[in-house]
Scaffold this active site. Structure first.
Site: not given
Length: 285
Positions: A154, A257
């Site tokens: 992330h 991400e």
């Protein structure tokens, strides 16, 4: 910072700071510039996931589906909210962290019954940061022969001005748009600009993905076993998240991400599931 953190560094001057909470990379400085965004209000006492850097998403992405295998577990799973152990790295530019079934919260353990070893390797070279996550299924305490998992890095990238940023390498891909009820679309732009709240999951991204600002590439992503790419920016509503700051911080960040999240990967006993990402930075000067 109140968390247990440590630094790794490369002879070129590149440095990274890593927290044992979530094995989160908090900072990456390359060619003298910070490349990751960390919220000014990020919670650093270990009570929740860290807002910024590179949180680890495992064993699933997003909120747990009520009909899925991990219903009741916190959003994005347990990896980013567990305390990891640091193992010995090969040198000062590499860190190896580990998490096993005995080190996660007993509540999460009751939902994830597989015995496992998660190993996370963070390494620096001049102008690049590589993060590799491996999951080894060492056996199940239940009857299932395979364990379904998803994983995602992330990454919160720091940018100078979101209005001047474009993401390249997504044209022609199918994506689901979470700001439009999860409907599916096909990306037509050769360079995706961010001008509003953005929350998209692009599938089967085989080409390299890069981020440009004012027409110049600032970050390039190489991915291994990470076919999906999530693009996220909360835009002006970022202030509604209690741990996001400054209020206009959305102008200086973009989440790109790399993940394996559009399907489940079923990992059998004694098998390893490995993902990796390398971020390459421009000199910016």
């Amino acid at each position: 910072m109140t968390l247990d953190t440590f630094d790794i560094h490369h002879a070129s001057g590149d440095r990274a700071k890593i927290s044992l909470h979530g094995a989160t990379v908090l900072s990456w400085k390359s060619f003298g510039h910070e490349r990751l965004f960390l919220s000014d209000k990020a919670i650093l006492d270990g009570s929740k996931a860290i807002r910024g850097g590179i949180p680890l998403v495992f064993p699933f992405f997003g909120p747990a589906d009520k009909s899925g295998p991990y219903h009741g577990m916190p959003q994005h799973g347990f990896a980013r909210i567990s305390r990891w152990r640091r193992l010995q790295g090969d040198d000062s530019s590499t860190a190896v962290l580990q998490l096993t079934q005995d080190e996660i919260d007993p509540v999460y353990r009751s939902m994830f019954t597989t015995n496992f070893t998660l190993q996370y390797t963070v390494s620096l070279s001049e102008g690049s940061l590589t993060t590799e996550l491996s999951f080894t299924n060492t056996g199940s305490s239940g009857g299932d022969s395979k364990t379904p998992v998803q994983a995602l890095l992330h990454t919160y990238l720091r940018v100078g001005d979101i209005d001047k940023v474009q993401v390249q390498g997504l044209q022609g891909l199918t994506y689901t748009d979470k700001t439009k009820d999860g409907d599916a679309f096909t990306e037509t732009s050769t360079a995706l600009a961010i001008g509003d709240e953005t929350d998209r999951v692009y599938q089967s991204a085989s080409s390299p993905v890069s981020v440009a600002e004012s027409g110049r590439t600032i970050i390039r992503l190489d991915r291994k076993n990470l076919p999906d790419v999530v693009i996220w920016n909360p835009w002006k509503d970022c202030y509604k998240m209690g741990d996001f700051a400054p209020a206009d911080g959305y102008k200086q960040m973009l989440c790109v991400e790399a993940g394996n999240v559009s399907r489940w990967s079923n990992v059998a006993k004694d098998e390893r599931f490995v993902i990796a990402q390398t971020l390459f930075a421009d000199r910016l000067s």
